[in-house]
Design an enzyme around this catalytic site. Structure first.
Site, mmCIF file in Angstrom:
data_model
loop_
_atom_site.group_PDB
_atom_site.id
_atom_site.type_symbol
_atom_site.label_atom_id
_atom_site.label_comp_id
_atom_site.label_asym_id
_atom_site.label_seq_id
_atom_site.Cartn_x
_atom_site.Cartn_y
_atom_site.Cartn_z
ATOM 1 N N GLN A 316 0.836 -1.193 0.000
ATOM 2 C CA GLN A 316 0.000 0.000 0.000
ATOM 3 C C GLN A 316 0.872 1.245 0.000
ATOM 4 O O GLN A 316 1.980 1.251 0.564
ATOM 5 C CB GLN A 316 -0.965 -0.002 1.182
ATOM 6 C CG GLN A 316 -0.350 0.215 2.539
ATOM 7 C CD GLN A 316 -1.383 0.052 3.643
ATOM 8 O OE1 GLN A 316 -2.032 -0.977 3.763
ATOM 9 N NE2 GLN A 316 -1.533 1.071 4.475
ATOM 10 N N TRP A 344 13.162 19.145 22.052
ATOM 11 C CA TRP A 344 14.397 19.274 22.823
ATOM 12 C C TRP A 344 15.616 18.782 22.043
ATOM 13 O O TRP A 344 16.635 19.449 21.970
ATOM 14 C CB TRP A 344 14.242 18.510 24.124
ATOM 15 C CG TRP A 344 15.423 18.586 25.047
ATOM 16 C CD1 TRP A 344 16.340 17.612 25.298
ATOM 17 C CD2 TRP A 344 15.813 19.714 25.843
ATOM 18 N NE1 TRP A 344 17.271 18.048 26.208
ATOM 19 C CE2 TRP A 344 16.977 19.341 26.565
ATOM 20 C CE3 TRP A 344 15.293 21.001 26.020
ATOM 21 C CZ2 TRP A 344 17.616 20.201 27.430
ATOM 22 C CZ3 TRP A 344 15.939 21.859 26.900
ATOM 23 C CH2 TRP A 344 17.088 21.453 27.587
ATOM 24 N N ASP A 381 3.733 23.172 13.433
ATOM 25 C CA ASP A 381 4.068 23.683 14.758
ATOM 26 C C ASP A 381 5.585 23.727 14.878
ATOM 27 O O ASP A 381 6.278 22.802 14.434
ATOM 28 C CB ASP A 381 3.492 22.776 15.851
ATOM 29 C CG ASP A 381 3.925 23.203 17.245
ATOM 30 O OD1 ASP A 381 3.351 24.177 17.758
ATOM 31 O OD2 ASP A 381 4.840 22.572 17.807
ATOM 32 N N ASP A 383 8.701 23.897 17.496
ATOM 33 C CA ASP A 383 9.090 23.697 18.895
ATOM 34 C C ASP A 383 10.584 23.989 19.020
ATOM 35 O O ASP A 383 11.423 23.095 19.000
ATOM 36 C CB ASP A 383 8.778 22.258 19.313
ATOM 37 C CG ASP A 383 8.902 22.052 20.814
ATOM 38 O OD1 ASP A 383 9.586 22.859 21.463
ATOM 39 O OD2 ASP A 383 8.338 21.078 21.329
ATOM 40 N N GLU A 385 13.504 25.128 21.220
ATOM 41 C CA GLU A 385 13.886 25.224 22.627
ATOM 42 C C GLU A 385 15.372 25.549 22.758
ATOM 43 O O GLU A 385 16.177 24.648 22.851
ATOM 44 C CB GLU A 385 13.534 23.920 23.338
ATOM 45 C CG GLU A 385 12.050 23.544 23.209
ATOM 46 C CD GLU A 385 11.684 22.266 23.949
ATOM 47 O OE1 GLU A 385 12.404 21.862 24.882
ATOM 48 O OE2 GLU A 385 10.675 21.655 23.584
ATOM 49 N N TYR A 386 15.779 26.852 22.772
ATOM 50 C CA TYR A 386 14.925 28.046 22.834
ATOM 51 C C TYR A 386 15.553 29.131 21.977
ATOM 52 O O TYR A 386 16.801 29.231 21.931
ATOM 53 C CB TYR A 386 14.787 28.546 24.278
ATOM 54 C CG TYR A 386 14.195 27.499 25.193
ATOM 55 C CD1 TYR A 386 12.825 27.321 25.295
ATOM 56 C CD2 TYR A 386 15.040 26.685 25.926
ATOM 57 C CE1 TYR A 386 12.289 26.353 26.156
ATOM 58 C CE2 TYR A 386 14.504 25.720 26.767
ATOM 59 C CZ TYR A 386 13.137 25.553 26.866
ATOM 60 O OH TYR A 386 12.609 24.585 27.679
ATOM 61 N N TYR A 452 5.289 23.202 32.408
ATOM 62 C CA TYR A 452 5.676 22.002 33.155
ATOM 63 C C TYR A 452 7.195 21.912 33.094
ATOM 64 O O TYR A 452 7.852 22.718 32.427
ATOM 65 C CB TYR A 452 5.016 20.748 32.567
ATOM 66 C CG TYR A 452 4.946 20.703 31.057
ATOM 67 C CD1 TYR A 452 6.079 20.453 30.290
ATOM 68 C CD2 TYR A 452 3.745 20.917 30.397
ATOM 69 C CE1 TYR A 452 6.019 20.414 28.907
ATOM 70 C CE2 TYR A 452 3.669 20.887 29.009
ATOM 71 C CZ TYR A 452 4.816 20.629 28.264
ATOM 72 O OH TYR A 452 4.747 20.610 26.895
#
Length: 610
Positions: A316, A344, A381, A383, A385-386, A452
């Protein structure tokens, strides 16, 4: 912080220049000289402006075939634009494909395939393989495939079953049977023009089509589709008031954790969320890149692991988590899936990306919109860091780099979702102060504020402290390391409250060697964890180390010499009430596999937001 628990896939895949997957078309089977070969054609993908086709040659004789040639006609306007595993040429509308040096030999009973990309909407006709009819018959070009059956009708719909009926197809040599397809996959082959499909999920959307098979085993065009919604249950979340309710699904969770996309269905969580962040894509050489190709689009899931209840096949066009997410969206069309890049481990690549934001955005757009899975994702999105601060490594791109990157992504992705996971360091001169998050906020739909991992056993001797405090408290180890401080700082900088999402960890952080029940105790190191020292899933902690108290809106637990902090359904509901009072845009969590089998944390988050 964001953590990756990655496992080596242990598999290698051959990456072919596949195009987009919209659905499988009907197969037109025909084949070679009458006694030695057949050739089968399938349109495996169709993305509107083009398609992908595949020919399969099978040796049906008793001696090896040393080479093969397939010939066929396309109607005017349909043509091959590129091919692999065969040399394809044309003369007008007549096309010829010859084997490569490495795939000409076919043992008895074996088969080889080659693929191509094409334009136009026509189907092949007048097929020959090695000079004989492709259907293995004695005539050229062979008999015609059957017509499309009538569009099925649905009746006797229950929580778990539906009866389907359809009009008969026609064929010049007669109809042998019918394939019944649920969501594009064959679930039954029957000789009559009706079938009852059972074992379905209550309150779920399905799509059914039928295709006929003639006495030469050729399949004709697929019928029109009928949509079926089983009774009972629900696939539509309760009204959210426009609030985002999002969870992270980790690509590597399918390994040691054995947490598959199907678990979102069996836990009931899929009916309580609005969005999924799929973590993570890599960022390297200034570009977006695949994170784990085996997990993302190659791993074959068995029927019991699959959202659809149908096992993946070896041939497939798309498998892995991406296909499972596609199946999930078919059942829960309200859910939006966003592909998250970085995290991270892979945030070190953003420094190069920031040097040429437009090129980075283009690479991300090309990957997210790869035709093989473009229907799976609703946006991107980031992410990082940082930005302009230190995480696993230190970045010195400057305070405007993040804003420039998000501006380029918005310009490229248009009205699609563009979001970002951001620091929750609300301390004076901390990570929020290092970047122009307010300037970037005009380009994003929302920020996932990682409220968190404020405290943990990386400080091996303590003091013990809740890793996700909502507010400050007497004795907090560092001022500004709370959810309330972070949100206040973002809003003071100029970020709209409705673009801020509160973050919840579905895990706890803990120390060992602790004698004091209340926070602030000393420790000797991190508590033991299933996958990593100092961290454990909620579904383990709720029974292994039950809550003994709460502080700053977060629970803690002292059991033996271990001390843990984690959120519970009760603390999550209180945090959701606080988020509502602050006008925040919703909530998100890291990540699904930390929850209980019945999704009690997701339920608390979803019901707690108004």
């Amino acid at each position: 912080m964001r953590f990756r628990h990655r496992a080596a896939a242990g598999f290698a895949t051959l990456l072919l220049p596949l195009a987009g997957l919209v659905g499988l078309s009907g197969h037109a089977q025909a084949a070679a000289d009458a006694t030695s070969a057949t050739a089968t054609y399938a349109k495996t993908q169709d993305w509107g402006t083009g398609f992908e086709g595949k020919w399969t040659v099978k040796n049906t004789g008793t001696t090896s075939i040393s080479s093969w040639t397939i010939e066929w006609d396309f109607p005017s306007g349909t043509s091959v634009t590129s091919a692999w595993d065969a040399d394809v040429t044309s003369s007008g509308t007549h096309w010829t494909a010859k084997n490569k040096s490495y795939n000409g030999s076919i043992a008895p009973g074996a088969s080889v395939s080659f693929g191509f990309n094409g334009t136009g909407s026509g189907a092949p006709s007048n097929c020959l393989v090695n000079g004989g009819s492709c259907d293995g018959g004695t005539t050229v070009p062979g008999d015609n495939p059957p017509s499309a059956p009538g569009t099925p009708t649905a009746s006797s719909i229950t929580d778990t079953s539906v009866k389907l009926s359809w009009g008969a197809a026609t064929d010049d040599k007669g109809i042998k049977n019918y394939d019944v397809l649920r969501d594009g996959r064959t679930v039954a082959t029957v000789t009559t023009t009706s079938y009852t499909d059972s074992g379905l999920t209550a309150g779920t959307d399905y799509s059914y089509t039928v295709q006929a098979r003639d006495t030469a085993d050729q399949t004709g065009p697929v019928s029109g589709s009928v949509a079926v919604h089983t009774t009972g249950g629900t696939t539509t979340p309760p009204p959210t008031g426009g609030k985002v309710k999002m969870g992270y699904f980790t690509e590597w969770g399918i390994y040691g954790r054995n947490y598959n996309v199907k678990n979102l269905v069996t836990s009931g969580s899929a009916s309580k969320i609005t969005h999924i962040n799929y973590a993570f894509g890599n960022v390297t050489n200034g570009q977006c890149a695949i994170g784990d190709s085996y997990a993302d689009y190659d791993k074959a899931f068995t029927a019991d692991q699959s959202v659809s209840g149908v096992a993946d096949t070896w041939d497939q066009p798309l498998r892995g988590n991406f296909n499972q997410l596609r199946e999930l969206k078919a059942k829960y069309p309200n859910i939006k899936v966003i592909w998250s890049f970085g995290g991270w481990t892979w945030s070190g690549g953003f420094g190069d990306a920031a040097k040429n934001p437009a090129a980075f955005a283009q690479s991300c757009y090309n990957l997210v919109h790869d035709p093989r899975w473009s229907d799976v994702f609703d946006g991107i999105d980031i992410d990082w860091e940082y930005p302009n601060a230190c995480g696993l490594s230190c970045d010195s791109s400057g305070p405007a780099a993040f804003k420039n990157l998000m501006a380029a992504l918005r310009a490229k992705f248009g009205n699609e979702l563009v979001t970002a996971a951001v620091t929750a360091d609300g301390s004076a001169g901390g990570k929020i102060d290092a970047t122009d998050y307010a300037g970037a906020s005009s380009y994003v739909d929302w920020y996932n504020v990682m409220t968190y991992d404020f405290f943990g056993a990386w400080d091996a001797q303590g003091p013990t402290a809740p890793h996700s405090p909502l507010t400050s408290y007497n004795g907090i180890p560092k001022a500004g390391f709370t959810t309330a401080d972070a949100m206040a700082k973002f809003k003071a900088q100029g970020v709209p409250a409705n673009k801020l999402l509160i973050g919840i960890g579905f895990y706890g952080r803990g120390w060992t060697g602790v004698t004091q029940d209340a926070p602030g105790g000393t420790a000797t190191g991190p508590a033991a964890g299933t996958y990593e020292q100092g961290i454990e899933d909620y579904h383990v902690l709720k029974t292994a180390c039950p809550v003994t108290g709460t502080i700053a809106g977060t629970a803690y637990a002292h059991c033996g010499s271990n001390w843990w902090s984690y959120d519970t359904p009760a603390t999550i509901k209180s945090k959701m009430a606080w988020a509502d009072s602050q006008g925040l845009g919703g909530a998100f969590f890291w990540e699904f596999s930390g929850d209980t089998g019945n999704g009690e944390l997701v339920s608390a988050l979803s019901s707690g937001l108004s």
